[in-house]
Write a protein that holds these residues in place. Structure first.
Motif, mmCIF file in Angstrom:
data_model
loop_
_atom_site.group_PDB
_atom_site.id
_atom_site.type_symbol
_atom_site.label_atom_id
_atom_site.label_comp_id
_atom_site.label_asym_id
_atom_site.label_seq_id
_atom_site.Cartn_x
_atom_site.Cartn_y
_atom_site.Cartn_z
ATOM 1 N N GLN A 65 -31.687 -11.974 -9.358
ATOM 2 C CA GLN A 65 -32.052 -12.890 -10.660
ATOM 3 C C GLN A 65 -31.864 -14.114 -9.923
ATOM 4 N N ASN A 103 -32.103 -18.188 -10.835
ATOM 5 C CA ASN A 103 -32.021 -19.357 -11.860
ATOM 6 C C ASN A 103 -32.427 -18.428 -13.203
ATOM 7 N N GLU A 104 -31.857 -18.198 -14.119
ATOM 8 C CA GLU A 104 -31.074 -16.734 -14.489
ATOM 9 C C GLU A 104 -32.629 -16.083 -14.977
ATOM 10 N N VAL A 105 -33.602 -16.121 -14.441
ATOM 11 C CA VAL A 105 -34.373 -14.896 -14.168
ATOM 12 C C VAL A 105 -34.328 -14.507 -13.724
ATOM 13 N N GLU A 106 -34.864 -13.137 -14.457
ATOM 14 C CA GLU A 106 -34.858 -11.709 -13.279
ATOM 15 C C GLU A 106 -35.949 -11.341 -12.601
ATOM 16 N N ARG A 107 -36.205 -11.036 -11.337
ATOM 17 C CA ARG A 107 -37.142 -11.008 -10.886
ATOM 18 C C ARG A 107 -36.923 -9.855 -10.024
ATOM 19 N N THR A 142 -41.136 -10.829 -13.753
ATOM 20 C CA THR A 142 -40.220 -11.391 -13.842
ATOM 21 C C THR A 142 -39.865 -11.878 -15.222
ATOM 22 N N ARG A 143 -38.010 -11.444 -15.695
ATOM 23 C CA ARG A 143 -37.926 -11.890 -16.682
ATOM 24 C C ARG A 143 -36.804 -12.840 -16.898
ATOM 25 N N ALA A 144 -37.185 -13.045 -18.277
ATOM 26 C CA ALA A 144 -35.797 -14.240 -18.752
ATOM 27 C C ALA A 144 -35.291 -12.794 -19.411
#
Length: 70
Positions: free
Chosen positions: A25, A27-31, A42-44
Motif C-alpha cells: 500500500q 499513499n492510500e492506494v493498493e498496488r 492499482t486500486r484505491a
C-alpha cells in the motif's frame, strides 16, 4: 518505502504464473505487481458505505468497522 508482501497461491492475470504477485500500500492506494512479467494493478480502497459490492441489505447489517490505532 512500504513493505511488499507476496500473495500466497495467487495467479498473475497476465502470465498465469502462481506465487509471483506481491502487494503493498502506497499513499492510500493498493498496488499489486507480478515479479515474473511486470504486470501491475492499482486500486484505491473503498469504505463500506461506498462499496458497490455490498447490497443495500448487507449495508444495513454492518454495525461498524474496527480500525485499530497505529
Amino acid at each position: 518505502m512500504a513493505k511488499k508482501r507476496f500473495i500466497a497461491g495467487a495467479v498473475c492475470p497476465s502470465c498465469s504464473q502462481q506465487d509471483t504477485l506481491r502487494w503493498w500500500q502506497e499513499n492510500e492506494v493498493e498496488r499489486v505487481e507480478c515479479v515474473s512479467c511486470g504486470h501491475t494493478d492499482t486500486r484505491a480502497p473503498q469504505s463500506v458505505e461506498q462499496s458497490e459490492q455490498l447490497s443495500s441489505q448487507t449495508k444495513q447489517q454492518v454495525i461498524g468497522i474496527f480500525k485499530p490505532e497505529d
